[in-house]
Design an enzyme around this catalytic site. Structure first.
Site: not given
Length: 474
Positions: A281, A335, A338, A344
């Site tokens: 990542e 996303e 999250k 985030e």
């Protein structure tokens, strides 16, 4: 903790006669160019699913086939996604969750059942290449889970071997940069003392099974902990003065190389420098809360675009030159469910409607050289100028300039293998071409031929043989 080993602050979700010789040489160069720039097996993307607005897996599979992304990492083993990727050739990393570890560690049958459910129904049509066991387990703080990690990985690898997939599907686990107790300078990289016994057992397993050591380096978080302009340029692969490693005298020009080399040094210190590193990542948020430092579309495009250009250059890192580390960019999509700060939910390269959040040159169409002739805005003959590096500029600085220029959407195909300007195959020659092209395709202001005062304008045409440097009027 120093900025190089700043831990990941969010928890990702669990669950390359003479005429005959010339022709052969051309063919080899073409093949090399195809595999290095088109296939790009070292560029992947993370596909997280903590969202309620994601497109159908089949639509995502088509999206991926329109890009040069050749690997996808899932945090779990969603059968719909794995099945949708069948026949695409895309390499798939699937995950066993941290919650699966106790059963996998204590019962070989549990590992067999996991393989039977999550691998065998899809392989080889779906190109599953790696199973990650847990996520950042060593720095989560659960001592029981830490002690069970290697047994779980061993049982899973044995189950794969029993299914005749040994050597085809490998097993690894993913680590936060917080596994490092020391990382600055990179040559001093060391794992935390309390983790070294576990890591020796883990790395012995990984060496035996040719499995990569997976790590999550985030220059994004390093910048947040040291928000100075020079740190931002260092983190974004932009022209900067660099940072000298006091142990080796090597000047690092970007944070990504420094972080990866710190991990390499830590592996070397334990006697496992032959274990490959995989970046599981890395990424940069394009938006965030008002009190967050760093998130912006401009910064995210610069980081991911320049990272991709750096990987495509195959220059490697100072301690691991000449190859690119397999790297997974976070993330394919935002996303929206999250928790945590706004950043985030803003790492996605693509939106749920499959459009790009910003362009980092991953689309196959954006990789194609432009064939549209440039029409001069004025028919009057004018003097031309070219942007060239100054004499005495270091290779490290030239590489940073090259990475930056190619990361801005210009066509660097002519300096890739098989291109008209590939030879001479030197950083200086490639950087000169890229720096000039960046200047010519921008607004041709002198500030676009600065590169931290390492470039200058000249009226001498640098073109040679079939390598034509675009020239712009002054």
């Amino acid at each position: 903790m120093d900025s190089l080993s700043h831990p990941r602050r969010r928890r990702p979700p669990p669950p390359h006669s003479h005429s005959h010789f010339s022709f052969i040489l051309f063919l080899l160069l073409f093949i090399t160019a195809f595999y290095s720039s088109e296939s790009q097996s070292f560029i992947g993307v993370n596909y997280g699913q903590v969202a309620d607005n994601l497109p159908a897996p089949e639509a995502t599979a088509k999206l991926l086939q329109s890009t040069t992304i050749r690997n996808v990492r899932l945090y779990g083993a969603d059968p719909a996604i794995i099945k949708a990727l069948a026949g695409t050739g895309v390499g798939i990393v699937i995950g066993a969750s941290s919650g699966d570890i106790p059963a996998l560690a204590s019962d070989a049958n549990s590992a067999t059942q996991w393989v039977n459910s999550n691998v065998l129904p899809f392989y080889p049509a779906s190109n599953i290449t790696l199973v990650t066991v847990g996520n950042e387990v060593l720095t989560f703080g659960d001592q029981a889970l830490i002690s069970q990690l290697v047994p779980a990985m061993r049982n899973l690898q044995n189950a794969l071997a029993s299914a005749s997939l040994g050597g085809k599907v490998r097993v690894s686990t993913v680590h936060s940069m917080a596994v490092l107790g020391q990382s600055d300078p990179p040559s001093s990289g060391q794992f935390r003392p309390e983790l070294q016994d576990t890591l020796r057992a883990l790395l012995a397993f990984q060496r035996d099974n040719n499995s990569p050591f997976a790590i999550n380096p985030y220059p994004f978080f390093a910048y947040q902990s040291d928000p100075r302009p020079e740190t931002l340029a260092f983190c974004l692969f932009q022209p900067n003065s660099g940072r000298v490693d006091s142990g080796t005298g090597i000047k690092y020009m970007n944070m990504f190389d420094a972080q990866v080399d710190a991990v390499h040094s830590a592996l070397n210190a334990l006697g496992f420098k032959d274990v490959d590193i995989m970046v599981a990542e890395t990424g940069w948020a394009y938006s965030g809360d008002s009190n967050e430092v760093g998130p912006s579309v401009e910064n995210a495009k610069a980081y991911n675009g320049n990272l991709i250009a750096h990987l495509r250059s195959l220059v490697g890192t100072p301690l691991m030159p000449g190859k690119s580390v397999e790297t997974y960019i976070f993330a394919l999509y935002d996303e929206n469910l999250k928790p945590g700060p706004g950043s985030e939910r803003a790492f996605g390269l693509f939106r749920p409607d499959l459009t790009m959040t910003y362009d980092v040159g991953l689309s196959k169409t954006s990789q194609a050289p432009s064939t549209t002739p440039v029409t001069p805005s004025s028919p009057k003959p004018t003097a031309s100028q070219w942007c060239m590096p100054k004499a005495g500029v270091s290779d490290a600085q030239l590489q940073a300039n090259l990475d930056y220029a190619c990361g801005q959407g210009i066509d660097c195909g002519p300096i890739q293998a098989g291109g008209a300007c590939f030879e001479p195959n030197t950083i200086a020659a490639h950087a000169a071409y890229a720096m000039n092209l960046y200047y010519q395709t921008s607004s041709k202001q002198s500030s676009n031929c600065d590169f931290s005062q390492t470039a200058t304008l000249t009226s001498a045409n640098p073109s040679y043989n079939a390598c034509i440097y675009p020239g712009g009027s002054s």
